[in-house]
Design a protein around this motif. Structure first.
Motif, mmCIF file in Angstrom:
data_model
loop_
_atom_site.group_PDB
_atom_site.id
_atom_site.type_symbol
_atom_site.label_atom_id
_atom_site.label_comp_id
_atom_site.label_asym_id
_atom_site.label_seq_id
_atom_site.Cartn_x
_atom_site.Cartn_y
_atom_site.Cartn_z
ATOM 1 N N SER A 52 -60.327 51.614 11.117
ATOM 2 C CA SER A 52 -60.114 50.822 12.331
ATOM 3 C C SER A 52 -60.942 51.333 13.506
ATOM 4 O O SER A 52 -61.050 50.661 14.533
ATOM 5 N N CYS A 53 -61.534 52.525 13.360
ATOM 6 C CA CYS A 53 -62.298 53.099 14.467
ATOM 7 C C CYS A 53 -63.204 54.188 13.916
ATOM 8 O O CYS A 53 -63.116 54.559 12.737
ATOM 9 N N GLY A 54 -64.090 54.689 14.784
ATOM 10 C CA GLY A 54 -64.961 55.791 14.390
ATOM 11 C C GLY A 54 -66.227 55.316 13.704
ATOM 12 O O GLY A 54 -66.552 54.125 13.676
ATOM 13 N N GLN A 55 -66.950 56.271 13.098
ATOM 14 C CA GLN A 55 -68.260 55.997 12.518
ATOM 15 C C GLN A 55 -68.251 55.903 10.994
ATOM 16 O O GLN A 55 -69.307 55.752 10.383
ATOM 17 N N ASP A 56 -67.087 55.990 10.368
ATOM 18 C CA ASP A 56 -67.034 56.046 8.901
ATOM 19 C C ASP A 56 -66.578 54.745 8.249
ATOM 20 O O ASP A 56 -66.452 54.681 7.028
ATOM 21 N N GLY A 57 -66.331 53.702 9.049
ATOM 22 C CA GLY A 57 -65.830 52.452 8.474
ATOM 23 C C GLY A 57 -66.913 51.692 7.718
ATOM 24 O O GLY A 57 -68.066 51.628 8.133
ATOM 25 N N LEU A 58 -66.537 51.099 6.585
ATOM 26 C CA LEU A 58 -67.439 50.272 5.781
ATOM 27 C C LEU A 58 -66.715 48.995 5.365
ATOM 28 O O LEU A 58 -65.506 48.997 5.127
ATOM 29 N N GLN B 137 -71.864 47.348 4.870
ATOM 30 C CA GLN B 137 -72.335 47.592 6.227
ATOM 31 C C GLN B 137 -71.259 48.340 7.003
ATOM 32 O O GLN B 137 -70.073 48.246 6.706
ATOM 33 N N GLN B 138 -71.718 49.099 8.000
ATOM 34 C CA GLN B 138 -70.776 49.813 8.850
ATOM 35 C C GLN B 138 -70.007 48.816 9.712
ATOM 36 O O GLN B 138 -70.498 47.732 10.015
ATOM 37 N N CYS B 139 -68.808 49.225 10.123
ATOM 38 C CA CYS B 139 -67.974 48.330 10.926
ATOM 39 C C CYS B 139 -67.063 49.154 11.830
ATOM 40 O O CYS B 139 -66.796 50.327 11.561
ATOM 41 N N ASN B 140 -66.628 48.501 12.889
ATOM 42 C CA ASN B 140 -65.723 49.095 13.890
ATOM 43 C C ASN B 140 -66.278 50.382 14.500
ATOM 44 O O ASN B 140 -65.525 51.232 14.979
ATOM 45 N N THR B 141 -67.623 50.535 14.471
ATOM 46 C CA THR B 141 -68.218 51.756 15.020
ATOM 47 C C THR B 141 -68.144 51.796 16.542
ATOM 48 O O THR B 141 -68.286 52.859 17.145
ATOM 49 N N GLU B 142 -67.931 50.631 17.155
ATOM 50 C CA GLU B 142 -67.843 50.607 18.618
ATOM 51 C C GLU B 142 -66.460 51.020 19.115
ATOM 52 O O GLU B 142 -66.256 51.217 20.312
ATOM 53 N N GLU B 143 -65.511 51.155 18.190
ATOM 54 C CA GLU B 143 -64.151 51.537 18.572
ATOM 55 C C GLU B 143 -63.973 53.050 18.420
ATOM 56 O O GLU B 143 -64.104 53.589 17.324
#
Length: 223
Positions: free
Chosen positions: A83-89, A117-123
């Motif tokens: 849901s957050c951070g740099q590890d979401g895919l 693809q990466q996701c939720n990296t802005e959170e």
């Protein structure tokens, strides 16, 4: 001999079908026609042709199967693993609904092929506050009669992005631990009275004074 003429002889119609013309489709099912051509028209009561001049007869024709291009598309992206951070895919897959045939164009991707693809990296992920109390102070605020030790709360990591706050603020002090609770020594306190009256009204007499204790020595206090 003398020529004679009574009436013209009957002339029967003469005609034939043309060859089939070219199929109007280069692939798949099309149509083609042949045309009836009257070469000699019936005359003088001759037998008519079974078809009129220019009559056409159609038929279906098929040369070869038409190329079928591949048809496919990517599915919607799935849910993010974080849901957050740099590890979401998140992932999506490619589905082919029509397979290429007869020389048609193939799809760029294989059926079932996946993309990530990466996701939720802005959170930013919530960061909870982290802190701890120091050791109790070695010195007591009083040597007897009940003093206190002091300890200090230190925040090591401040709460951020909606994380849970610490129960105490940075550098907050706690003086809830008592120390040196033994009673303090009490020194004796007293005083001499005034001299009483002389025992003789003339000549030599005597008089005395008395020491009175107002506070008795306690807990090892001076006598």
């Amino acid at each position: 001999d003398l020529d004679c003429e009574t009436e013209a002889c009957p002339v029967d119609c003469e005609g034939s079908w043309s060859a089939w013309d070219a199929c109007d489709a280069s692939c798949g099912i099309g149509s083609q026609t042949k045309t009836f051509n009257v070469n000699v028209a019936a005359a003088n009561g001759g037998v008519a042709c079974p078809h009129s001049d220019g009559d056409e007869v159609p038929q279906s024709c098929e040369t070869q199967d038409c190329p079928v291009d591949c048809v496919g598309e990517w599915a919607e992206w799935g849910s993010c693993s974080e849901s957050c951070g740099q590890d979401g895919l998140r992932e999506r897959s490619f589905a082919i609904t029509v397979t290429a045939q007869f020389g048609g164009e193939v799809c760029e991707f294989n059926h079932g092929e996946t993309q990530e693809q990466q996701c939720n990296t802005e959170e930013e992920c919530p960061v909870d506050c982290c802190g701890s109390w120091s050791a109790w102070s070695a010195s007591c605020s009083a040597s007897c009669g009940g003093g206190v030790n002091v300890r200090t709360f230190n925040v090591h990591t401040a709460a951020a992005f909606g994380g849970e706050e610490c129960d105490y603020t940075d550098l907050e002090t706690d003086s809830s631990q008592t120390c040196n609770t033994q009673d303090c020594p009490i020194d004796c306190e007293g005083d001499w009275s005034a001299w009483d009256s002389c025992s003789a009204s003339c000549g030599t007499g005597s008089q005395s004074k008395t020491f009175g204790v107002t506070v008795a020595a306690q807990n090892g206090g001076a006598e």
